[in-house]
Motif scaffolding. Sequence first.
Motif, PDB file in Angstrom:
ATOM      1  N   LYS A 161       0.784  -1.334  -0.054  1.00  0.00           N
ATOM      2  CA  LYS A 161       0.011  -0.031   0.104  1.00  0.00           C
ATOM      3  C   LYS A 161       0.808   1.172  -0.046  1.00  0.00           C
ATOM      4  O   LYS A 161       0.728   2.377  -0.847  1.00  0.00           O
ATOM      5  N   THR A 162       1.971   1.268   0.792  1.00  0.00           N
ATOM      6  CA  THR A 162       2.995   2.376   0.831  1.00  0.00           C
ATOM      7  C   THR A 162       3.317   2.602  -0.372  1.00  0.00           C
ATOM      8  O   THR A 162       3.559   3.780  -1.146  1.00  0.00           O
ATOM      9  N   ARG A 163       4.068   1.455  -1.048  1.00  0.00           N
ATOM     10  CA  ARG A 163       4.786   1.580  -2.153  1.00  0.00           C
ATOM     11  C   ARG A 163       3.776   2.224  -3.259  1.00  0.00           C
ATOM     12  O   ARG A 163       4.026   2.806  -4.419  1.00  0.00           O
ATOM     13  N   ARG A 164       2.577   1.560  -3.224  1.00  0.00           N
ATOM     14  CA  ARG A 164       1.340   1.850  -4.315  1.00  0.00           C
ATOM     15  C   ARG A 164       1.324   3.335  -4.291  1.00  0.00           C
ATOM     16  O   ARG A 164       1.154   4.122  -5.389  1.00  0.00           O
ATOM     17  N   THR A 165       0.902   3.682  -3.122  1.00  0.00           N
ATOM     18  CA  THR A 165       0.868   5.469  -2.822  1.00  0.00           C
ATOM     19  C   THR A 165       1.993   6.314  -3.339  1.00  0.00           C
ATOM     20  O   THR A 165       1.633   7.160  -4.207  1.00  0.00           O
ATOM     21  N   ALA A 166       3.172   5.652  -3.442  1.00  0.00           N
ATOM     22  CA  ALA A 166       4.379   6.616  -3.978  1.00  0.00           C
ATOM     23  C   ALA A 166       4.496   6.405  -5.301  1.00  0.00           C
ATOM     24  O   ALA A 166       4.930   7.318  -6.057  1.00  0.00           O
ATOM     25  N   ALA A 167       3.715   5.248  -5.979  1.00  0.00           N
ATOM     26  CA  ALA A 167       4.512   4.951  -7.426  1.00  0.00           C
ATOM     27  C   ALA A 167       3.265   4.905  -8.501  1.00  0.00           C
ATOM     28  O   ALA A 167       3.529   5.181  -9.372  1.00  0.00           O
ATOM     29  N   VAL A 168       1.964   4.926  -7.938  1.00  0.00           N
ATOM     30  CA  VAL A 168       1.026   4.671  -8.753  1.00  0.00           C
ATOM     31  C   VAL A 168       0.031   5.900  -8.684  1.00  0.00           C
ATOM     32  O   VAL A 168      -0.248   6.464  -7.727  1.00  0.00           O
ATOM     33  N   ALA A 169      -0.590   6.178  -9.860  1.00  0.00           N
ATOM     34  CA  ALA A 169      -1.441   7.539  -9.912  1.00  0.00           C
ATOM     35  C   ALA A 169      -2.700   7.162  -9.005  1.00  0.00           C
ATOM     36  O   ALA A 169      -3.258   6.377  -8.897  1.00  0.00           O
ATOM     37  N   SER A 170      -2.879   8.261  -8.298  1.00  0.00           N
ATOM     38  CA  SER A 170      -3.822   8.365  -7.090  1.00  0.00           C
ATOM     39  C   SER A 170      -5.195   8.326  -7.725  1.00  0.00           C
ATOM     40  O   SER A 170      -6.107   7.700  -7.126  1.00  0.00           O
ATOM     41  N   GLY A 171      -5.332   8.607  -9.062  1.00  0.00           N
ATOM     42  CA  GLY A 171      -6.768   8.390  -9.817  1.00  0.00           C
ATOM     43  C   GLY A 171      -7.126   7.018  -9.885  1.00  0.00           C
ATOM     44  O   GLY A 171      -8.270   6.692 -10.219  1.00  0.00           O
ATOM     45  N   VAL A 172      -6.290   6.133  -9.779  1.00  0.00           N
ATOM     46  CA  VAL A 172      -6.717   4.744  -9.934  1.00  0.00           C
ATOM     47  C   VAL A 172      -7.049   4.195  -8.749  1.00  0.00           C
ATOM     48  O   VAL A 172      -6.217   3.932  -7.898  1.00  0.00           O
ATOM     49  N   GLY A 173      -8.441   3.945  -8.534  1.00  0.00           N
ATOM     50  CA  GLY A 173      -8.985   3.335  -7.265  1.00  0.00           C
ATOM     51  C   GLY A 173      -8.353   2.108  -7.069  1.00  0.00           C
ATOM     52  O   GLY A 173      -8.470   1.248  -8.054  1.00  0.00           O
ATOM     53  N   THR A 174      -8.127   1.794  -5.884  1.00  0.00           N
ATOM     54  CA  THR A 174      -7.895   0.420  -5.317  1.00  0.00           C
ATOM     55  C   THR A 174      -8.328  -0.065  -4.212  1.00  0.00           C
ATOM     56  O   THR A 174      -8.979   0.743  -3.269  1.00  0.00           O
ATOM     57  N   ARG A 175      -8.334  -1.195  -3.841  1.00  0.00           N
ATOM     58  CA  ARG A 175      -8.955  -1.732  -2.628  1.00  0.00           C
ATOM     59  C   ARG A 175      -7.669  -2.207  -1.700  1.00  0.00           C
ATOM     60  O   ARG A 175      -6.512  -1.975  -2.259  1.00  0.00           O
ATOM     61  N   GLY A 176      -7.795  -2.573  -0.507  1.00  0.00           N
ATOM     62  CA  GLY A 176      -6.539  -2.968   0.267  1.00  0.00           C
ATOM     63  C   GLY A 176      -6.234  -4.469   0.103  1.00  0.00           C
ATOM     64  O   GLY A 176      -5.353  -4.869   0.879  1.00  0.00           O
ATOM     65  N   ILE A 177      -6.622  -5.358  -0.982  1.00  0.00           N
ATOM     66  CA  ILE A 177      -6.414  -6.575  -0.865  1.00  0.00           C
ATOM     67  C   ILE A 177      -5.220  -6.624  -1.930  1.00  0.00           C
ATOM     68  O   ILE A 177      -5.684  -6.439  -3.255  1.00  0.00           O
TER      69      ILE A 177
END
Length: 433
Positions: A8-24
């Motif tokens: 989740k931390t890596r995703r927040t830093a690397a992936v566009a925030s407009g791409v909605g995701t879940r925590g799984i």
Amino acid sequence: MSRSEELKTRRTAAVASGVGTRGIYAERAENAELWDVDGKRYIDLAAGIAVNNTGHRHPKVMAAVAKQADAFTHTCFHVAPYESYVSLAERLNKSTPGDFDKKTMLVTTGAEAVENAVKMARAFTGRSGVIAFSGAFHGRTLMGMALCGKVQPYKKAFGAMPPEVYHAAFPNSYHGITPEMSLAQLDQLFKSTIDPERVAAIILEPVQGEGGFNIAPAEFLRGLREVCDTYGIILIADEVQAGMARTGKLFAMEHAGVAADLVTMAKGLAGGFPLSAVTGRSEVVDAAPTGGIGGTYAGNPLAVAAAHAVLDVIVEEDLCARAEEVGNALRERLDALAARQGLEAIGDVRGLGAMVAFELVTDRATRTPDAALTQAIVAEAEARGLIILPCGTHGNVVRLLPPLTIPMAQVDEALDILEASIEAAVGQTRAAA
């Protein structure tokens, strides 16, 4: 820190925030089960948003893809065509509703299929207007956004939409919108806003997906067919989410006995591999000039092989009947929950086949949407090992899309978790009030 938290931390830093995701964060999956990177097991009642109708990694699908991978993975159909694309087009031509000559084009995503269907309709009619409906979802491309009947999050902040796209009210019996009212509003649109002889196409989902699993009544679909025939308008059925046996028929339009001129499909078509299609009247499909439709990855050989296997599985395992069996079990339990004292927040239960949803309200008399409770139920279910999805124009509908291959024992297990999740979320809401 767990692996999920780290990702989740890596995703927040690397992936566009407009791409909605879940925590799984998935590590592996099999049929209707999914395990995350920390080893937690989930029952998957989302199926990749109706993509894995044949379950995660169906053996026949995986074998077909492996066999194709041994031959070739990509040539581009425009450069070096291949037989499997042609034979899939032949199968889809035979399978879609309508007793008329058909042709098919393959692309990659549902939004691409919709875009190309609109292009075909405009080329055939020489007109430019397109009519969609409230609550619609047709993709995230510019035309797809314009066709969508939901602003947040699909249109917000993205500026002007393409011109000559109009919306009419979609029937919704729970909120008092009858088929007659919808057709009357369409007629008023023709009188006040756009000449019907400037309309190239009317597009709708026979069962709305993102809009809240609202089912188009048969009389409404018959009325649309009559309107389109009267004015020479192309009727497009967006079967991206409702198709491929999901509703108990191969295509949802079959329930009404109405044939569209063009059908768009994707999601469940290729069992987890990216593939979409437009199938329809030959003269409409052929209206586009040579080279005007297609794409580099359109009809990728691996995805085409998967689609052939999916169509085989639907027949061999009678997934249309399984959709009815699974859907009946879901609706029976949800109806029982809605009838229980203390669970009046469940305002409506609806669905077709294994495309089932329930709508949450703060008050059954006013039918005021309760988006907060909806999110609480989804979160509680996830914490308990069940994947479900919210939807609806007001974000107050929970949709259930299990793989059609799910064992009935897992359906029961999932419903037990769902029931406990609803009870817990309702209890928390009351305690906070």
